[in-house]
Enzyme design. Structure first.
Site: not given
Length: 591
Positions: A107, A401, A473, A496-497
Site C-alpha cells: 500500500r 483498481t 483500503s 470497485g472502491g
C-alpha cells in the site's frame, strides 16, 4: 461498456490456452455473459487479455504464481493505465501450495511532510474530491514495485528480469487501444492537460486514441527495463524517483512527496486474517490497513448468525428477503469499519485484537439489531467494550483498481488487488527522467485518508492523514480453503472502491453457499449498503417488483452502475474453473 462488450467477447473467445465451458444464459445484469474457463494444471485471471497472456507465458515456462503476477501487473500498467501500475500500490495474499499464507502490504504511504490538515481549504473545510484528487497533493509513495520484488524473493522461480519482457515488448511495439480504455479516456477531462499523458492518450485535436489505435510507450519501456535489470532500487532511487518528486512538487497543486520518501519506502509482511464461515470454509483475507476482510466477514457472519431466508434466490436473482437481510448486515459492518479500521501501526485494534470484530458473542449481539424494516443507518458497536477513542469517518469513493487471481502448476496461488486509486490516479504522468514520450501515472491514494482530521467536536478520525501512515483500503484479495483438510478452494477479488467488499461477498455467497459455479456467481447482479440511508442495487439488475418490495420495508433504493470487474479461480473435480466479470475486459488463461 455495454455498447462495446459483444465485440470484445469475440476477441476473448478466440484466445487459446483454456477450455471454455458452454456459454451460460445472459448475465443477470443484462450484459452478455462470458463463458467460464476450465483448466487442469494452472490458471490465471486478469482484467485484460494482453495482461493475461503475459502471465500465461510465465506459467507455461514453469514459473510460479508470483512470477506470473509480476508479468501481469507490468502489462496492466501499459494496457489498463487507468486502474493500476508501478505508480500505485497493492495488497497481495499468497499461498505456498502447502500450508503457509502470507500477506504482503504494498500500500502507498503518506510522505514524511504530510499533515492531517493538508486537505483543508483556507476556511478550514475539507476539499471536495474534484479538488483533492488532481495534482501532487493526493499522491502517496508508490509501493507495488517494492512489494512484488519482496514477494518474488520469497516464491519466485523465474529470473526477475524475464518477467518484464512481455510489457517491454508491448510498450516498444505498441498495443491496440481497448474499448474500455478508449471509453474512459473519452470521459476524462483533466488528464488531457498533463504534458506527458495528454500527447500519449489524445491526438492534436484533443480526441482520445480510437479503439484499435497502436499505442506505444517508450518511456515506460525504458523505466521497466531499468527495474528489470537493477531491481526495485531503479524505481525508488535515481532519475525515476527524482522525476516523480519533481512532477509532484512542481504541479499547480503541489504535493509534499520528496525523493527521500521513495528511497525510504518498505513493503510490510503482515499476518493474514482468517475466519471459519459456514463451518466448512476457512476464508483468508488482508488485515488492516485493509478493511475488506474484516468488513466482509462481519457481513457473512452476521447473516450466518441471523439465519438466511429459505429462498435467497427468486427467479435466479437475490430476492427481497435476502437483499433486506444483506443490506442490514452491511450497515452494521460498515458502521464498525468507519469507526475502528485504519493503519495498525498508528491505530490500535478495538479491545486489542482485530478478531474482536468477529467474536461470536459480539456478532450475535449485533445480528439481533436486524429487524423487519430497514434501520436506515447503524451506529458502531463496542466489541469487548472497546473505547470509542476516534470519530467515525464518512464514506469516500475509489475506483482505479484491478484484480489478479492465479494458481500455478505446483499449487501455489495468490490473490492480488492493485490500484492507483481513482481512474487515472492523480492525473500526473512521470517519464522516469527518460525524456521520452509516455510514462506511468501516479496514484491519488492520499484521498483514501479522511480529508477531515477530526469531527465537528474535535475528536480525531482514526484514518486521518499522518506522516508515514498507510490509508485505509477496501481491497479484498481473498483465498478460501477447506476448513477440514486445508485444501485451496478459491481465489477471488475485485476492483470497485468500498463496493469491493460487496462484490467479493456476493461471489463467495453465490459460489460456496448457494452452489452456483463461479462464473454464475460473478454474473449475479450487484447490491449492497455503505451505512448511508441508501440501499444500492445495480442498474438494470433487478425487477420493479423487487425495488418496490424493498421500499415497502423502508429501504431508500438507489439504482446505479456497479462495474465490479471480479476475477476468480475455483477448484473443480478436474482441476480449476476460472471466471471473469462480464462488466469488464477480463479473461482467464491456463492449461
Amino acid at each position: 461498456m455495454r455498447r462495446v462488450l459483444p465485440a470484445l467477447l469475440s476477441l476473448l473467445i478466440a484466445l487459446p490456452g483454456a477450455a471454455q465451458v458452454p456459454a451460460q444464459p445472459e448475465a443477470a445484469t443484462g450484459l452478455q455473459a462470458k463463458p467460464g474457463w476450465s483448466t487442469r494444471r494452472f490458471a490465471e485471471a486478469a482484467a485484460n487479455p494482453l495482461a493475461a497472456e503475459a502471465g500465461y507465458r510465465m506459467l507455461k515456462a514453469g514459473g510460479s504464481a508470483i512470477d506470473a503476477a509480476v508479468a501481469v501487473q507490468m502489462v496492466l500498467n501499459l494496457v489498463e493505465p487507468q486502474s493500476s501500475g508501478i505508480g500505485g500500490g497493492a495488497f497481495l495474499l499468497m499461498f505456498d501450495g502447502k500450508q503457509q499464507v502470507s500477506a504482503w502490504d504494498g500500500r502507498e504511504s503518506a510522505p514524511a511532510a504530510a499533515s492531517p490538515r493538508m486537505f483543508l481549504d483556507d476556511a478550514g473545510k475539507p476539499l471536495g474530491m474534484r479538488q483533492a484528487i488532481p495534482g501532487g497533493l493526493s499522491a502517496g509513495v508508490p509501493g507495488v514495485v517494492a512489494m512484488l520484488a519482496a514477494a518474488h524473493r520469497q516464491q519466485g522461480v523465474l529470473p526477475w528480469k524475464r518477467l518484464f519482457e512481455p510489457a517491454i515488448e508491448l510498450a516498444e511495439q505498441g498495443f491496440a487501444v481497448s474499448p474500455r480504455l478508449h471509453q474512459l479516456l473519452a470521459e476524462e477531462q483533466v488528464l488531457r492537460r498533463d504534458p506527458q499523458a495528454g500527447p500519449l492518450f489524445y491526438d492534436a485535436a484533443g480526441e482520445p486514441r480510437p479503439v484499435g489505435y497502436r499505442l506505444k510507450n517508450p518511456a515506460l519501456a525504458a523505466v521497466l527495463r531499468g527495474i528489470a535489470e537493477r531491481g526495485p532500487q531503479a524505481f525508488y532511487e535515481g532519475p525515476v524517483a527524482a522525476d516523480i518528486a519533481r512532477r509532484i512538487q512542481g504541479h499547480a497543486r503541489p504535493g509534499p512527496m520528496a525523493a527521500a520518501d521513495l528511497a525510504a519506502y518498505k513493503p510490510v509482511q503482515r499476518e493474514p486474517l482468517c475466519a471459519v464461515w459456514l463451518t466448512r470454509y476457512r476464508v483468508c483475507g488482508f488485515p488492516p490497513p485493509s478493511s475488506g476482510q474484516l468488513t466482509m466477514m462481519q457481513i457473512l457472519k452476521l447473516i450466518e448468525a441471523r439465519g438466511e431466508p429459505e429462498r435467497p434466490l427468486i427467479a435466479g436473482k437475490p430476492g427481497v428477503p435476502w437483499l433486506h437481510l444483506y443490506s442490514e448486515a452491511a450497515r452494521l459492518a460498515f458502521a464498525d469499519r468507519a469507526q475502528y479500521i485504519a493503519d495498525p501501526d498508528f491505530v490500535p485494534a478495538p479491545a486489542g485484537d482485530w478478531q474482536s470484530l468477529l467474536a461470536p458473542a459480539y456478532l450475535k449481539q449485533r445480528a439481533a439489531l436486524i429487524g423487519p424494516r430497514s434501520m436506515g443507518t447503524a451506529t458502531a458497536g463496542r466489541p469487548g467494550d472497546a473505547a470509542l477513542a476516534f470519530a467515525a469517518q464518512a464514506e469516500q469513493p475509489e475506483h482505479g483498481t484491478s484484480h489478479i487471481s492465479i494458481v500455478d502448476a505446483q499449487g501455489r496461488a495468490l490473490a492480488m488487488t492493485t490500484s492507483i486509486e481513482s481512474a487515472f490516479g492523480d492525473r500526473i504522468m512521470s517519464d522516469g527522467g527518460t525524456g521520452l514520450p509516455g510514462g506511468f501515472l501516479l496514484n491519488n491514494t492520499m484521498t483514501d485518508f479522511s480529508l477531515a482530521p477530526a469531527d465537528a467536536d474535535g475528536k480525531p478520525i482514526a484514518n486521518r492523514v499522518e506522516p508515514g501512515k498507510r490509508p485505509r483500503s477496501s481491497m479484498s484479495p481473498t483465498l478460501v480453503f477447506d476448513a477440514r483438510n486445508g485444501q485451496l478452494l478459491l481465489t477471488v477479488g475485485a476492483p470497485g472502491g468500498p463496493a469491493i467488499i460487496h462484490f467479493v461477498a456476493k461471489t463467495l455467497i453465490g459460489a460456496l453457499d448457494w452452489g452456483l459455479d463461479l462464473q454464475r456467481a460473478v454474473d449475479l447482479p450487484n447490491y449492497g449498503s455503505f451505512n448511508t440511508a441508501a440501499t444500492v442495487l445495480e442498474a438494470g439488475g433487478f425487477t420493479p417488483q423487487t425495488l418496490a418490495g424493498l421500499r415497502a420495508l423502508g429501504h431508500q433504493v438507489v439504482e446505479m452502475e456497479l462495474t465490479s470487474g471480479l476475477q476468480g479461480i475455483q477448484r473443480s473435480k478436474d482441476g480449476w474453473f476460472g471466471a471473469a466479470d462480464p462488466r469488464r475486459e477480463g479473461v482467464v488463461r491456463g492449461d
